[in-house]
Write a protein that holds these residues in place. Structure first.
Motif, short mmCIF file in Angstrom:
data_model
loop_
_atom_site.label_atom_id
_atom_site.label_comp_id
_atom_site.label_asym_id
_atom_site.label_seq_id
_atom_site.Cartn_x
_atom_site.Cartn_y
_atom_site.Cartn_z
N GLN A 166 0.83 -1.19 0.00
CA GLN A 166 0.00 0.00 0.00
C GLN A 166 0.87 1.24 0.00
N GLN A 167 0.48 2.21 -0.76
CA GLN A 167 1.20 3.46 -0.82
C GLN A 167 0.89 4.27 0.42
N SER A 203 3.72 14.06 -2.11
CA SER A 203 3.48 12.65 -2.24
C SER A 203 4.63 12.00 -2.99
N PRO A 204 4.82 10.73 -2.85
CA PRO A 204 5.91 10.04 -3.58
C PRO A 204 5.84 10.27 -5.09
N GLN A 205 4.65 10.33 -5.63
CA GLN A 205 4.50 10.55 -7.06
C GLN A 205 4.97 11.94 -7.47
N SER A 235 8.08 12.98 -9.92
CA SER A 235 7.93 13.90 -11.07
C SER A 235 8.91 15.05 -10.99
N LEU A 236 9.08 15.55 -9.74
CA LEU A 236 10.00 16.66 -9.56
C LEU A 236 11.43 16.23 -9.88
N LEU A 237 11.81 15.04 -9.45
CA LEU A 237 13.17 14.56 -9.73
C LEU A 237 13.37 14.36 -11.23
#
Length: 292
Positions: A244-245, A254-256, A260-262
């Motif tokens: 589970q996230q 959030s991890p997502q 995206s930023l990286l």
């Protein structure tokens, strides 16, 4: 006339039979009196013989008194003197029995007085002072003028009073002893109860320490239960079918979003690197460090 004679004969015969019967009674009674007088005479002779032997040979004197009683069981003097001989010998039980027989057959107050007086003496020797008091009183009833009996009565009363006081004291001592025994029993019961309670506490304490020790044995150095840690290790060895996230917390990316930023930063850095490479090829010097 014949008829009258016939009727008269039985009357004459009856009178004759009655006369003979009464005469026989008188004769038998006279013979009985003679026999009794002879027995009494023999008994008195044996008593006289016993009296002479009394101070010289007690055994022979006793035998003489016994012969007197055998000849005449109701002899007062025979039983009286035999009782006295037993008294002197220290056989108080037999002496008392003989004095009682003397009273039973006594016919005069003097005989009763002497026997009761001696019974009082025997009872005093047996430490039966209250009974001796009654014996001396009976002796005085038959001869109130005997000062020796009156003196013995006074001694018997003092002895009886002392015995009564001693008996009362013994009863009090017995009650105190019984009370002390009861108190000891109660104290012992209380002590046993305390000891039992102490044993129960010690047993409970030992049980608690044992349980505590068992609990500590089940923990590892970090203080965590070994079973629980083992369960956690087993759970870690198994890969979850669905991961589970984690839910983002307020104010956090959030991890997502981070991913995206990286990726954006990497793309930007790649573009800058490509631009630098192009300028190098053109011969333009580019600063690789910032001027501070």
């Amino acid at each position: 006339m014949k008829s009258a004679l016939i009727n008269f004969r039985p009357v004459k015969c009856t009178i004759m039979v009655a006369f003979l019967f009464v005469t026989g009674i008188f004769i038998a009674q006279e013979k009985g009196d003679q026999v009794e007088k002879l027995a009494m005479k023999k008994a008195n002779n044996y008593v006289y013989e016993g009296n002479k032997l009394y101070d010289e040979d007690f055994i022979k004197a006793e035998m003489a008194y016994r012969k007197a009683i055998s000849e005449q069981p109701s002899t007062v003097i025979g039983n009286y003197n035999l009782g006295n001989s037993y008294y002197e010998k220290g056989n108080y039980e037999e002496a008392l029995f003989r004095q009682q027989l003397a009273i039973k057959h006594a016919t005069s107050k003097l005989e009763k007085h002497r026997a009761y007086h001696n019974i009082g003496n025997i009872l005093m020797q047996n430490k039966k002072c209250q009974e001796a008091v009654e014996a001396y009183k009976n002796a005085l009833r038959n001869d109130p003028s005997d000062d020796e009996t009156r003196y013995n009565l006074g001694l018997a009363k003092i002895c009886a009073e002392q015995q009564k006081d001693q008996q009362d004291q013994n009863e009090d001592d017995k009650k105190d002893q019984d009370q002390n025994e009861e108190n000891k029993d109660q104290q012992q019961d209380q002590q046993d109860k305390k000891d039992q309670e102490g044993d129960n506490k010690d047993d409970k304490k030992d049980q608690n320490e044992e349980e505590k020790k068992e609990g500590e044995d089940q923990k590892d150095e970090s203080g965590e239960p070994k079973d629980e840690k083992q369960d956690k290790g087993k759970e870690g060895d198994q890969e979850p079918q669905e991961q589970q996230q984690p839910k983002p917390q307020p104010g956090q990316l959030s991890p997502q979003q981070v991913k995206s930023l990286l990726e954006a930063m990497n793309n930007q850095e790649q573009k800058v690197q490509e631009k630098i490479n192009e300028e190098k090829q053109k011969g333009i010097k580019v600063k690789s460090e910032k001027d501070w």
